[in-house]
Design a protein around this motif. Structure first.
Motif, mmCIF file in Angstrom:
data_model
loop_
_atom_site.group_PDB
_atom_site.id
_atom_site.type_symbol
_atom_site.label_atom_id
_atom_site.label_comp_id
_atom_site.label_asym_id
_atom_site.label_seq_id
_atom_site.Cartn_x
_atom_site.Cartn_y
_atom_site.Cartn_z
ATOM 1 N N THR A 35 -3.850 5.977 7.494
ATOM 2 C CA THR A 35 -2.407 5.773 7.575
ATOM 3 C C THR A 35 -1.896 5.862 9.001
ATOM 4 O O THR A 35 -1.042 5.073 9.417
ATOM 5 C CB THR A 35 -1.676 6.796 6.675
ATOM 6 N N ARG A 82 -6.990 10.083 5.754
ATOM 7 C CA ARG A 82 -8.124 9.652 4.928
ATOM 8 C C ARG A 82 -8.019 8.183 4.536
ATOM 9 O O ARG A 82 -9.028 7.532 4.267
ATOM 10 C CB ARG A 82 -8.206 10.525 3.667
ATOM 11 N N ARG A 83 -6.802 7.643 4.513
ATOM 12 C CA ARG A 83 -6.603 6.212 4.213
ATOM 13 C C ARG A 83 -6.222 5.433 5.470
ATOM 14 O O ARG A 83 -5.681 4.340 5.392
ATOM 15 C CB ARG A 83 -5.510 6.033 3.155
ATOM 16 N N LYS A 114 0.833 -1.206 0.000
ATOM 17 C CA LYS A 114 0.000 0.000 0.000
ATOM 18 C C LYS A 114 0.866 1.253 0.000
ATOM 19 O O LYS A 114 0.465 2.299 -0.529
ATOM 20 C CB LYS A 114 -0.931 -0.012 1.223
#
Length: 248
Positions: free
Chosen positions: A86, A83-84, A41
């Motif tokens: 992380t 937002r991901r 990712k």
């Protein structure tokens, strides 16, 4: 999300090319987390990453090939756009290797002893004065495909504002912001100096100090959280908010 890692060293020293150590450590953490589920990712192809980091040292003294420290410990500050998710992924990855020895060159090693979540500013204005985090700098790189050579641009260069704004706009577009929001970003130096740093065996020029950033607050928030500019995921572009609004 902002995470501060506190690590002990076996020797009070560190390589001058220490950013590559942090990247190796991050890759190790992600490869160990959930059987490497999240590694690709962040480290597959040239995908834009949504984090930055800075290494904090006490009393560093620079010699020819290493940094001598007052005490055998360092801190690494990771800042992430979430937002991901992380921040949560990195927290889980680092927690999984806490208290494990990570070998370094010259018979040295480091061990993660503590992870703290730090406070983060919420940006609500279209103008923000930011300062590069201690031990960090803003990297603006222009790559010439014909010659395959890089030019590193600092505030001393006449085209700094133009090139920096262009790089930040490209970064915002890659992060998913609209053309309208991304193209409205601009940057100008306020109180800066040029610093030369070693990165993967090459000396590059970066800008440190106070900068003024203008644009959509959501884009400014992203650049503050994920890091701004070229090589922001490799130890550059970490920023602190000084104040918001037009005057300083």
């Amino acid at each position: 999300m902002r995470l501060e890692l506190q690590l002990n060293l076996e020797k009070p020293e560190l390589s001058k090319d220490y950013r590559r150590i942090v990247l190796s450590y991050l890759k190790f953490a992600l490869s160990e987390c959930n059987d490497g589920k999240y590694f690709e990712k962040y480290f597959k192809d040239t995908i834009q990453k949504d984090y930055c980091f800075s290494v904090l040292m006490k009393g560093p003294k620079f010699s020819k090939d290493k940094i001598l420290l007052e005490e055998p410990r360092i801190k690494i500050l990771f800042s992430c756009d979430d937002r991901r998710k992380t921040g949560l992924i990195l927290f889980s990855a680092f927690l999984g290797i806490k208290n494990r020895k990570f070998p370094l060159a010259n018979n040295n090693a480091m061990v993660l002893k503590r992870i703290d979540q730090k406070s983060e500013k919420l940006i609500t204005e279209s103008t923000v004065y930011m300062q590069t985090v201690l031990g960090n700098g803003l990297c603006i790189r222009e790559h010439d495909r014909e010659t395959n050579r890089d030019r590193f641009i600092t505030f001393e260069d006449e085209d700094f504002k133009e090139k920096a704004s262009e790089i930040l706009s490209i970064q915002a577009k890659s992060a998913g912001f609209s053309e309208n929001k991304a193209s409205g970003i601009s940057l100008e130096p306020v109180q800066c100096k040029k610093v030369v740093v070693l990165h993967y065996g090459v000396y590059i020029d970066v800008t440190v100090g106070i900068i003024k950033m203008t644009g959509d607050p959501d884009v400014l928030q992203y650049l503050y959280s994920a890091g701004a500019g070229s090589k922001h995921s490799a130890g550059f572009g970490a920023l602190n908010v000084l104040r918001q609004g037009e005057s300083i």
